[in-house]
Motif scaffolding. Structure first.
Motif, PDB file in Angstrom:
ATOM      1  N   ILE A  73      -5.751  -4.758   7.973  1.00  0.00           N
ATOM      2  CA  ILE A  73      -5.915  -3.317   7.803  1.00  0.00           C
ATOM      3  C   ILE A  73      -6.167  -2.659   9.163  1.00  0.00           C
ATOM      4  N   ASP A  74      -7.030  -3.251   9.978  1.00  0.00           N
ATOM      5  CA  ASP A  74      -7.297  -2.704  11.323  1.00  0.00           C
ATOM      6  C   ASP A  74      -6.031  -2.665  12.169  1.00  0.00           C
ATOM      7  N   ASP A  75      -5.205  -3.708  12.083  1.00  0.00           N
ATOM      8  CA  ASP A  75      -3.945  -3.739  12.842  1.00  0.00           C
ATOM      9  C   ASP A  75      -2.990  -2.637  12.356  1.00  0.00           C
ATOM     10  N   ILE A  76      -2.918  -2.440  11.043  1.00  0.00           N
ATOM     11  CA  ILE A  76      -2.057  -1.382  10.493  1.00  0.00           C
ATOM     12  C   ILE A  76      -2.554  -0.023  10.957  1.00  0.00           C
ATOM     13  N   VAL A 115     -10.379   4.265   0.056  1.00  0.00           N
ATOM     14  CA  VAL A 115     -10.861   5.148  -1.004  1.00  0.00           C
ATOM     15  C   VAL A 115     -10.849   4.443  -2.350  1.00  0.00           C
ATOM     16  N   ALA A 116     -11.782   4.826  -3.204  1.00  0.00           N
ATOM     17  CA  ALA A 116     -11.828   4.367  -4.599  1.00  0.00           C
ATOM     18  C   ALA A 116     -11.695   2.860  -4.753  1.00  0.00           C
ATOM     19  N   GLY A 117     -12.325   2.113  -3.853  1.00  0.00           N
ATOM     20  CA  GLY A 117     -12.319   0.664  -3.961  1.00  0.00           C
ATOM     21  C   GLY A 117     -11.050  -0.022  -3.485  1.00  0.00           C
ATOM     22  N   GLY A 118     -10.224   0.680  -2.740  1.00  0.00           N
ATOM     23  CA  GLY A 118      -8.983   0.103  -2.226  1.00  0.00           C
ATOM     24  C   GLY A 118      -8.512   0.857  -0.994  1.00  0.00           C
ATOM     25  N   TRP A 119      -7.236   0.669  -0.659  1.00  0.00           N
ATOM     26  CA  TRP A 119      -6.657   1.348   0.506  1.00  0.00           C
ATOM     27  C   TRP A 119      -5.443   2.148   0.075  1.00  0.00           C
ATOM     28  N   GLN A 120      -5.227   3.264   0.764  1.00  0.00           N
ATOM     29  CA  GLN A 120      -4.113   4.135   0.424  1.00  0.00           C
ATOM     30  C   GLN A 120      -3.639   4.858   1.691  1.00  0.00           C
ATOM     31  N   HIS A 121      -2.315   5.041   1.789  1.00  0.00           N
ATOM     32  CA  HIS A 121      -1.762   5.875   2.855  1.00  0.00           C
ATOM     33  C   HIS A 121      -2.011   7.324   2.483  1.00  0.00           C
ATOM     34  N   ARG A 122      -2.495   8.104   3.438  1.00  0.00           N
ATOM     35  CA  ARG A 122      -2.725   9.530   3.208  1.00  0.00           C
ATOM     36  C   ARG A 122      -2.219  10.323   4.407  1.00  0.00           C
ATOM     37  N   THR A 123      -1.673  11.486   4.108  1.00  0.00           N
ATOM     38  CA  THR A 123      -1.287  12.398   5.169  1.00  0.00           C
ATOM     39  C   THR A 123      -2.560  12.880   5.851  1.00  0.00           C
ATOM     40  N   LYS A 124      -2.533  12.990   7.166  1.00  0.00           N
ATOM     41  CA  LYS A 124      -3.704  13.485   7.877  1.00  0.00           C
ATOM     42  C   LYS A 124      -3.942  14.941   7.514  1.00  0.00           C
ATOM     43  N   LEU A 135      -4.129   5.154   7.132  1.00  0.00           N
ATOM     44  CA  LEU A 135      -4.544   4.255   6.067  1.00  0.00           C
ATOM     45  C   LEU A 135      -6.039   4.468   5.860  1.00  0.00           C
ATOM     46  N   VAL A 136      -6.425   4.891   4.647  1.00  0.00           N
ATOM     47  CA  VAL A 136      -7.831   5.179   4.371  1.00  0.00           C
ATOM     48  C   VAL A 136      -8.356   4.275   3.268  1.00  0.00           C
ATOM     49  N   ILE A 162       0.839  -1.206   0.000  1.00  0.00           N
ATOM     50  CA  ILE A 162       0.000   0.000   0.000  1.00  0.00           C
ATOM     51  C   ILE A 162       0.870   1.251   0.000  1.00  0.00           C
ATOM     52  N   PHE A 163       1.931   1.243   0.789  1.00  0.00           N
ATOM     53  CA  PHE A 163       2.808   2.407   0.871  1.00  0.00           C
ATOM     54  C   PHE A 163       3.477   2.713  -0.464  1.00  0.00           C
ATOM     55  N   ALA A 164       3.875   1.682  -1.193  1.00  0.00           N
ATOM     56  CA  ALA A 164       4.598   1.870  -2.453  1.00  0.00           C
ATOM     57  C   ALA A 164       3.690   2.240  -3.623  1.00  0.00           C
ATOM     58  N   ALA A 165       2.402   1.991  -3.486  1.00  0.00           N
ATOM     59  CA  ALA A 165       1.476   2.224  -4.598  1.00  0.00           C
ATOM     60  C   ALA A 165       1.090   3.696  -4.710  1.00  0.00           C
ATOM     61  N   SER A 166       0.969   4.173  -5.945  1.00  0.00           N
ATOM     62  CA  SER A 166       0.560   5.559  -6.162  1.00  0.00           C
ATOM     63  C   SER A 166      -0.960   5.699  -6.260  1.00  0.00           C
ATOM     64  N   THR A 167      -1.660   4.578  -6.349  1.00  0.00           N
ATOM     65  CA  THR A 167      -3.122   4.580  -6.395  1.00  0.00           C
ATOM     66  C   THR A 167      -3.638   3.623  -5.323  1.00  0.00           C
ATOM     67  N   PRO A 168      -4.923   3.727  -4.959  1.00  0.00           N
ATOM     68  CA  PRO A 168      -5.461   2.805  -3.955  1.00  0.00           C
ATOM     69  C   PRO A 168      -5.270   1.344  -4.368  1.00  0.00           C
ATOM     70  N   VAL A 169      -4.892   0.521  -3.405  1.00  0.00           N
ATOM     71  CA  VAL A 169      -4.619  -0.897  -3.644  1.00  0.00           C
ATOM     72  C   VAL A 169      -5.885  -1.707  -3.341  1.00  0.00           C
ATOM     73  N   THR A 170      -6.295  -2.517  -4.286  1.00  0.00           N
ATOM     74  CA  THR A 170      -7.538  -3.280  -4.156  1.00  0.00           C
ATOM     75  C   THR A 170      -7.352  -4.535  -3.303  1.00  0.00           C
ATOM     76  N   ARG A 171      -8.484  -5.072  -2.881  1.00  0.00           N
ATOM     77  CA  ARG A 171      -8.505  -6.326  -2.118  1.00  0.00           C
ATOM     78  C   ARG A 171      -7.859  -7.455  -2.914  1.00  0.00           C
ATOM     79  N   GLU A 172      -8.123  -7.496  -4.221  1.00  0.00           N
ATOM     80  CA  GLU A 172      -7.581  -8.565  -5.058  1.00  0.00           C
ATOM     81  C   GLU A 172      -6.050  -8.535  -5.066  1.00  0.00           C
ATOM     82  N   THR A 173      -5.479  -7.346  -5.139  1.00  0.00           N
ATOM     83  CA  THR A 173      -4.021  -7.220  -5.113  1.00  0.00           C
ATOM     84  C   THR A 173      -3.468  -7.698  -3.777  1.00  0.00           C
TER      85      THR A 173
END
Length: 196
Positions: A34-37, A51-60, A48-49, A8-19
């Motif tokens: 995800i809850d543990d992270i 968004v757009a059908g996946g998860w992505q690290h975002r600055t607060k 970790l939010v 998730i950290f390395a991805a530039s777009t939200p990472v899907t469940r399938e990935t």
């Protein structure tokens, strides 16, 4: 957990469940990971939010201005005009919708230039051709729209009728170009993907 967070950290777009399932296996409880992270990230300037059908690290949100200033985005970012925001909101709620239908809604022509601005920011894309005579293009929102506003799916949009009932939105005000302030929508434009 480390593998999921790294992907998730390395991805530039939200990472899907399938990935993520390819990384940890189909039988692994991804929600629990995800809850543990998220728990490990409490107190950090990013989160970790979903968004757009996946998860992505975002600055607060509290750190968004600092990140934009440091990256030079503060000078280059142009907020949407009031009319652009109104058209985008109508596309989000009534998609797929043609430019002619948008023009009818507003009582004046919605220009191709305005549509071009929203397309250039990857907030909208062409949808299916309308069954109307001439088969005009329709417009729909994109995954970038969902990501930009912090929505996982379009179902996360505030309920239009509930906004009207609460007095926060009215069709008459929209038609006059009056965008209400204080809408209970996600104001995540201050959040910045952590790898930006």
């Amino acid at each position: 957990m480390g593998r999921v967070e790294a992907v998730i950290f390395a991805a530039s777009t939200p990472v899907t469940r399938e990935t993520l399932a390819r990384v940890v296996g189909k039988h692994c409880n991804i929600e629990m990971i995800i809850d543990d992270i998220r728990a490990d990230l409490s107190g950090r300037p990013y989160e970790l939010v979903s968004v757009a059908g996946g998860w992505q690290h975002r600055t607060k949100k509290a750190f968004g201005d600092v990140i934009r200033t440091a990256s030079g985005q503060a000078e280059s970012a142009r907020p949407l005009s009031q009319l652009e925001a109104l058209v985008l909101m109508c596309i989000a709620y009534f998609q797929p919708i043609t430019r002619g239908e948008l023009s009818s809604f507003f009582g004046k022509e919605v220009s191709r230039d305005l549509i071009r601005v929203l397309r250039s920011q990857d907030l909208i894309a062409s949808g299916p051709r309308s069954p109307q005579p001439g088969a005009p293009y329709t417009y729909v929102t994109t995954k970038a729209f969902l990501s930009h506003f912090g929505f996982d799916t379009l179902r996360d949009l505030p309920d239009f009728e509930a906004l009207e009932d609460a007095g926060l939105l009215s069709k008459e005000k929209l038609l006059t170009g009056d965008i209400p302030t204080g809408l209970p929508a996600h104001h995540l434009e201050d959040e910045v993907p952590s790898n930006a």
